[in-house]
Motif scaffolding. Structure first.
Motif, PDB file in Angstrom:
ATOM      1  N   GLY A 136       0.921  -1.399   0.005  1.00 20.50           N
ATOM      2  CA  GLY A 136      -0.012   0.025  -0.048  1.00 20.50           C
ATOM      3  C   GLY A 136       0.710   1.130   0.056  1.00 20.50           C
ATOM      4  N   GLY A 137       0.173   2.348   0.391  1.00 18.04           N
ATOM      5  CA  GLY A 137       0.852   3.667   0.406  1.00 18.04           C
ATOM      6  C   GLY A 137       0.780   4.378  -1.092  1.00 18.04           C
ATOM      7  N   ASP A 138       1.544   5.455  -1.271  1.00 17.45           N
ATOM      8  CA  ASP A 138       1.353   6.320  -2.380  1.00 17.45           C
ATOM      9  C   ASP A 138       2.013   5.616  -3.546  1.00 17.45           C
ATOM     10  OD1 ASP A 138       0.186   8.189  -0.864  1.00 17.45           O
ATOM     11  OD2 ASP A 138       2.218   9.298  -0.440  1.00 17.45           O
ATOM     12  N   SER A 139       1.539   5.631  -4.844  1.00 16.04           N
ATOM     13  CA  SER A 139       1.971   5.227  -5.965  1.00 16.04           C
ATOM     14  C   SER A 139       3.402   6.059  -6.344  1.00 16.04           C
ATOM     15  CB  SER A 139       0.974   5.274  -6.988  1.00 16.04           C
ATOM     16  OG  SER A 139       0.674   6.653  -7.382  1.00 16.04           O
ATOM     17  N   ILE A 140       4.287   5.397  -6.999  1.00 15.46           N
ATOM     18  CA  ILE A 140       5.639   6.222  -7.298  1.00 15.46           C
ATOM     19  C   ILE A 140       5.415   6.152  -8.883  1.00 15.46           C
ATOM     20  CG2 ILE A 140       7.958   5.864  -7.559  1.00 15.46           C
ATOM     21  CD1 ILE A 140       7.577   3.906  -5.050  1.00 15.46           C
ATOM     22  N   ALA A 141       5.733   7.401  -9.348  1.00 14.61           N
ATOM     23  CA  ALA A 141       5.697   7.607 -10.651  1.00 14.61           C
ATOM     24  C   ALA A 141       7.052   7.197 -11.259  1.00 14.61           C
ATOM     25  CB  ALA A 141       5.728   9.342 -11.193  1.00 14.61           C
ATOM     26  N   ILE A 142       7.335   6.274 -12.597  1.00 16.52           N
ATOM     27  CA  ILE A 142       8.449   5.907 -13.145  1.00 16.52           C
ATOM     28  C   ILE A 142       8.415   6.704 -14.328  1.00 16.52           C
ATOM     29  CG2 ILE A 142       9.606   4.069 -14.032  1.00 16.52           C
ATOM     30  CD1 ILE A 142       8.942   3.941 -10.930  1.00 16.52           C
ATOM     31  N   LYS A 143       9.683   7.416 -14.756  1.00 16.98           N
ATOM     32  CA  LYS A 143       9.864   8.083 -15.910  1.00 16.98           C
ATOM     33  C   LYS A 143      10.679   7.199 -17.130  1.00 16.98           C
ATOM     34  CE  LYS A 143       8.870  12.442 -14.448  1.00 16.98           C
ATOM     35  NZ  LYS A 143       9.845  13.384 -14.110  1.00 16.98           N
ATOM     36  N   PRO A 144      10.613   7.646 -18.212  1.00  8.03           N
ATOM     37  CA  PRO A 144      11.252   6.753 -19.254  1.00  8.03           C
ATOM     38  C   PRO A 144      12.906   6.247 -19.018  1.00  8.03           C
ATOM     39  CG  PRO A 144      10.050   8.722 -20.143  1.00  8.03           C
ATOM     40  CD  PRO A 144      10.171   8.851 -18.690  1.00  8.03           C
TER      41      PRO A 144
END
Length: 357
Positions: free
Chosen positions: A89-97
């Motif tokens: 759980g917890g916040d999602s993590i943004a993944i860049k290219p």
């Protein structure tokens, strides 16, 4: 115990692809393989694989996947972003290219629509555990060869990975290019350019063609002013060999660029063939793109291939550990220009154990 990457949602036209099947055209088997070999090779370099290790290829919209049974390290190649949701759980993590990302058991990675270009890849450290068919694991759906059951990926498919325990260490990032709009495709003349007058040849290279909505891994149909063959030649010939990149002109007068899943013979005159170094550009064409063709000599085509190899080597040499913001090697970043542009390296990243900067 096995570790699998499970497909929760396949995205669009997702399949498993490698370098393709070489040497089987004489038996009527297309080459298939990656639509953009440059992105495939960079994505594999991110996770320490051989250049043409089998990867998950997607078109326009990527898949949603979950790690089951253990940890899996993935590489994102192409102008593709993603969202990582941790199993705890917890916040999602943004993944860049153009970076690697590690999924622990139960973590979900949702790949978002491509912002530029048409093709992206998920590579897997150690590769997928697949059985080759005719020396390749590439999916050729029309004959149900390779991949998973010979078909595009479906929700519920589980693909075993070879490496049960990815190497420890930081994630990797590469100062690879973000794709810009493809404008010019270089071609060599023939083998049936003599079916067309000098005026038709000039029309072929002088006009802008629009990429139609009829685009897939078999071919790319173009829209433009009609190309007419010489009356004594006509639009039909005895079928002869075809390779990816060949440009056929059927009776409609609208060229078709044959692509990686194309047939092995055809009966329309071919006005030219895309040079090897520009074939990856075809994998990034989007319906509505405007393109032009430019004839080049054999020497120019060979020089372009050598230049591309050097640029790819420079891109791979720029791969480094990713600690967080402000660590990119700017000199290496500015030196790399496979197609154009740079990557925004502002991502905090997802490190083994889910540590965040």
């Amino acid at each position: 115990m096995s570790v699998v990457l499970k497909i929760l949602s396949p995205g669009i036209l997702s399949s498993l692809q490698d370098e393709g099947r070489k040497g089987f055209a004489g038996f009527g088997v297309p080459r298939s393989g990656a639509a953009d070999t440059l992105s495939l090779r960079l994505g594999n370099a991110l996770v320490g694989n051989a250049p043409f290790e089998t990867a998950l290829e997607f078109r326009f919209l990527g898949p949603k996947v979950i790690a089951e049974g253990g940890r899996i390290r993935l590489g994102l190649a192409g102008d593709v972003t993603a969202e990582l949701n941790l199993a705890d759980g917890g916040d999602s993590i943004a993944i860049k290219p153009w970076q690697s990302v590690t999924l622990d058991d139960g973590d979900v990675l949702s790949v978002e629509p491509l912002k530029n270009g048409a093709t992206g890849y998920l590579t897997v450290e150690g590769g997928f555990d697949l059985a080759p068919v005719l020396d390749s694991c590439s999916t050729y759906a029309r004959a149900k060869l390779g991949g998973v059951n010979g078909l595009p990926l479906q929700a519920g498919d589980s693909i075993k990975v070879r490496l049960l325990h990815p190497r420890d260490g930081l994630e990797k990032i590469v100062s690879a290019p973000m794709l810009t709009k493809v404008e010019t495709i270089r071609v060599m003349a023939g083998p049936q350019d003599d079916y067309f007058s000098d005026d038709m040849i000039a029309k072929f290279t002088d006009q802008n063609y629009k990429v139609s909505s009829d685009v897939d891994r078999m071919g790319i149909r173009l829209e433009g002013d009609e190309l007419k063959p010489l009356p004594e030649k006509g639009s039909d010939l005895i079928s002869d060999g075809i390779v990816p990149g060949a440009i056929q002109v059927p009776g409609s007068g609208q060229p078709i660029i044959l692509f990686v899943d194309c047939q092995t013979i055809g009966g329309y005159p071919k006005i030219g063939a895309v040079i090897t170094s520009d074939l990856p550009l075809l994998g990034q064409l989007v319906p509505g793109n405007d393109i032009k063709f430019q004839y080049v000599s054999l020497d120019e085509a060979q020089a372009a291939r050598e230049e591309q190899k050097l640029e790819l080597d420079r891109a791979i040499s720029s791969i480094q550990d990713y600690f967080g913001e402000g660590v990119m090697d700017l000199k290496a970043l500015y030196e790399v220009n496979l197609i154009g542009g740079v990557v925004d390296a502002s991502l905090t990243g997802h490190f083994p154990g889910h540590l965040e900067a």
